[in-house]
Design an enzyme around this catalytic site. Sequence first.
Site, PDB file in Angstrom:
ATOM      1  N   TRP A  53       1.096  -0.963   0.543  1.00  0.00           N
ATOM      2  CA  TRP A  53       0.252  -0.164  -0.270  1.00  0.00           C
ATOM      3  C   TRP A  53       1.230   0.926  -0.135  1.00  0.00           C
ATOM      4  O   TRP A  53       1.439   1.181   1.292  1.00  0.00           O
ATOM      5  CB  TRP A  53      -0.872  -0.229   1.073  1.00  0.00           C
ATOM      6  CG  TRP A  53      -1.799   1.014   1.763  1.00  0.00           C
ATOM      7  CD1 TRP A  53      -1.075   2.525   2.256  1.00  0.00           C
ATOM      8  CD2 TRP A  53      -2.891   1.384   1.206  1.00  0.00           C
ATOM      9  NE1 TRP A  53      -2.030   3.496   2.389  1.00  0.00           N
ATOM     10  CE2 TRP A  53      -2.915   3.024   1.110  1.00  0.00           C
ATOM     11  CE3 TRP A  53      -3.973   1.146   0.755  1.00  0.00           C
ATOM     12  CZ2 TRP A  53      -4.132   3.388   1.656  1.00  0.00           C
ATOM     13  CZ3 TRP A  53      -5.329   1.743   0.341  1.00  0.00           C
ATOM     14  CH2 TRP A  53      -5.185   3.131   0.121  1.00  0.00           C
ATOM     15  N   ASN A  55       0.321   5.742  -0.174  1.00  0.00           N
ATOM     16  CA  ASN A  55      -0.746   6.926   0.189  1.00  0.00           C
ATOM     17  C   ASN A  55       0.219   8.175  -0.077  1.00  0.00           C
ATOM     18  O   ASN A  55       1.015   8.153  -1.153  1.00  0.00           O
ATOM     19  CB  ASN A  55      -1.772   6.850   1.418  1.00  0.00           C
ATOM     20  CG  ASN A  55      -1.334   6.449   2.443  1.00  0.00           C
ATOM     21  OD1 ASN A  55      -1.183   5.902   2.613  1.00  0.00           O
ATOM     22  ND2 ASN A  55      -1.342   7.646   3.402  1.00  0.00           N
ATOM     23  N   ASP A  56       0.001   9.357   0.743  1.00  0.00           N
ATOM     24  CA  ASP A  56       0.454  10.803   0.456  1.00  0.00           C
ATOM     25  C   ASP A  56       1.905  10.140   0.633  1.00  0.00           C
ATOM     26  O   ASP A  56       2.935  10.165   0.833  1.00  0.00           O
ATOM     27  CB  ASP A  56       0.273  11.338   1.832  1.00  0.00           C
ATOM     28  CG  ASP A  56      -1.387  11.213   2.114  1.00  0.00           C
ATOM     29  OD1 ASP A  56      -2.493  10.585   2.501  1.00  0.00           O
ATOM     30  OD2 ASP A  56      -1.377  11.367   3.726  1.00  0.00           O
ATOM     31  N   TRP A 115       2.784   9.336  10.538  1.00  0.00           N
ATOM     32  CA  TRP A 115       2.052  10.187   9.609  1.00  0.00           C
ATOM     33  C   TRP A 115       2.637  11.149   8.638  1.00  0.00           C
ATOM     34  O   TRP A 115       4.064  11.731   8.502  1.00  0.00           O
ATOM     35  CB  TRP A 115      -0.031  10.505  10.392  1.00  0.00           C
ATOM     36  CG  TRP A 115       0.180   9.608  10.592  1.00  0.00           C
ATOM     37  CD1 TRP A 115       0.793   7.887  10.494  1.00  0.00           C
ATOM     38  CD2 TRP A 115      -1.706   9.274  10.825  1.00  0.00           C
ATOM     39  NE1 TRP A 115      -0.322   7.182  10.945  1.00  0.00           N
ATOM     40  CE2 TRP A 115      -1.989   8.276  11.478  1.00  0.00           C
ATOM     41  CE3 TRP A 115      -2.696  10.205  10.646  1.00  0.00           C
ATOM     42  CZ2 TRP A 115      -3.410   7.520  11.379  1.00  0.00           C
ATOM     43  CZ3 TRP A 115      -3.895  10.159  11.520  1.00  0.00           C
ATOM     44  CH2 TRP A 115      -4.366   8.473  11.598  1.00  0.00           C
ATOM     45  N   ASP A 135       0.437   9.009  18.753  1.00  0.00           N
ATOM     46  CA  ASP A 135       2.046   9.054  20.081  1.00  0.00           C
ATOM     47  C   ASP A 135       0.771   7.194  20.947  1.00  0.00           C
ATOM     48  O   ASP A 135      -0.040   7.086  20.909  1.00  0.00           O
ATOM     49  CB  ASP A 135       2.292   9.907  21.387  1.00  0.00           C
ATOM     50  CG  ASP A 135       0.472  10.244  22.360  1.00  0.00           C
ATOM     51  OD1 ASP A 135      -0.423   9.598  21.986  1.00  0.00           O
ATOM     52  OD2 ASP A 135       0.133  11.383  22.437  1.00  0.00           O
TER      53      ASP A 135
HETATM   54  N1  DQQ Z   1      -2.648   9.967   5.016  1.00  0.00           N
HETATM   55  C1  DQQ Z   1      -4.180  11.388   5.664  1.00  0.00           C
HETATM   56  C2  DQQ Z   1      -2.591  12.271   6.633  1.00  0.00           C
HETATM   57  C3  DQQ Z   1      -2.496  11.147   7.106  1.00  0.00           C
HETATM   58  C4  DQQ Z   1      -2.167  10.031   6.414  1.00  0.00           C
HETATM   59  C5  DQQ Z   1      -4.219  12.106   4.291  1.00  0.00           C
HETATM   60  C6  DQQ Z   1      -1.768   9.097   7.252  1.00  0.00           C
HETATM   61  O1  DQQ Z   1      -4.290  13.300   6.938  1.00  0.00           O
HETATM   62  O2  DQQ Z   1      -1.411  12.189   7.897  1.00  0.00           O
HETATM   63  O3  DQQ Z   1      -4.147  11.121   2.828  1.00  0.00           O
HETATM   64  O4  DQQ Z   1      -1.391   8.084   6.514  1.00  0.00           O
END
Ligand code: DQQ
Length: 566
Positions: A53, A55-56, A115, A135
């Site tokens: 996986w 993401n950002d 994150w 945390d």
């Molecule tokens: N993904 C979100 C954020 C967060 C992160 C946005 C967690 O708000 O910090 O896709 O994976």
Amino acid sequence: MTISTIFLLTLFSVIYGSGATHHLFINLQTLSSDYSSNQPYRTAYHFQPPKNWINDPNGPLRYGGLYHLFYQYNPKGAVWGNIVWAHSVSKDLVNWAPLDPAIFPSQPSDINGCWSGSATLLHGNKPVILYTGIDPMNHQVQNLAQPKNLSDPFLREWVKTPKNPLMAPTSANKINSSSFRDPTTAWLGKDGHWRVLVGSKRRTRGMALLYISKDFFNWVQAKHPLHSTLGSGMWECPDFFPVLNSGQLGVDTSVNGDYVSHVLKVSLDDKKHDYYMIGSYNAAKDVFVPDEGLNSEFVLRYDYGKYYASKTFFDDGKKRRVLLGWVNESSSVADDIKKGWSGIHAIPRAIWLHKSGKQLVQWPVVEIEKLRANPVNLAPKLIKGGQLVQINGVTATQADVEISFQVSKLGKAEVLGYLTDPQILCSKKGSAVKSGLGPFGLLVFASEGLQEYTSVFFRIFRYQHKNLVLLCSDQSRSSLNKNNDLTTYGTFVDVDPLHEKLSLRTLIDHSVVESFGGEGRACITARVYPTLAINDKAKIYAFNNGTSDVNISRLSAWSMKKAHIH
Ligand code: DQQ
């Protein structure tokens, strides 16, 4: 995987859909599968790791002549969880080399996850990262990490300060501990103090909390957020940066003056889209003031398809601002686990202010054109209503297509009685519905006999004595597999069809269709999973399904070579 797991996964995906976000699948976070060797949907030139996986995009920066990309990554499975900052470097934003994860849980202040966050270059070109840690109480706090060795251009090792967390929710500041995340790149005020934003909300009021620091370690919360809007919900991944009022060059995040405007972008958790406002930054009051008439609410989007949690950085090499964004899957969780991966990044885009001052323009970074091969150019030609023109000679699953249309008889445009949401208009008037002017555009991932295709097209309307141009990306026929999210996307494009050509550039890459209309004034990214139109079975066509003929004034297409990514 057992049959019952597959059933459960299918059920989950039906319940939750597959929007641009991450859902919690506790039992699946470490579930590995026997990755299928048959991988028709893996991309060839969009960024993705070999498995699992993502993401950002996080903390993009240029250092030592290299571009650094960090990203949210689950090292153990194809759904969101176990999040670390994976790390890759590149010389050209196209080819990437993987490095070991840069930031992973190791301190109480991030033990439950690392994150999103951003990088800032401090005086003397010293990179520093601020990121959200989870945390032991599952509270969101902001942490700092610095490179261990500044003479390593790869910035392989990152050291966290023992002072972490540097910002935390307390009973005094009344910050909601589950809505406090994603610090931006910091900027310097005239007073020599650093400022940074953290996304948050108070009840339904979304906001960008402002923190100020002299030394980057001790941060004080400002009395007011930089900006907030009622009803917008949690602001994830805020981004705040200046753009020049004219021209396409970018400027450093700390620049301010009357020759720039400021952009505030937020990823709205409730809507799962990236929205932005254009305005000015009042440095004396430390507030963002949206331009008059444009927006008191978030209206403008970077991309009207699937695109989220994006972030820009200033590329001091090419003096441009570059935008990176995450494109989630539109397939079911069961299918993601079967293929062993989920999520890609869009092609990095240069971003600047349109000369109207009313919107941004985005265009794939020029380096991507190095991958173009086998050019095919069509002489200008008329395309009659109902006609299909096959684009031969390019690899249809891995291509870059630029097409421009010219229309003459605008009087034939369908009259729109009242203004409708463009996405709804596109779903109602797909590529099979004829009108006076349009639909015309491209059919990509088209199978023999057209049982499957994705259409990206224009349609022109007459609305209150004005011509209105609609751009749609219609996935409803993209796959025989109906477990996918087949939503149709659409937006109006601010072009004048009387005096301008209607241009469309579409980047096609196995399971992604990334389109730029009106020379980058409207972007739509879609994920598709054809079952028939795969490998050498896929075809690309230009089409006109309107009742009026239109002119194709330009058609250039290229096969795209595979980028070296991992
Ligand atoms: N993904 C979100 C954020 C967060 C992160 C946005 C967690 O708000 O910090 O896709 O994976």
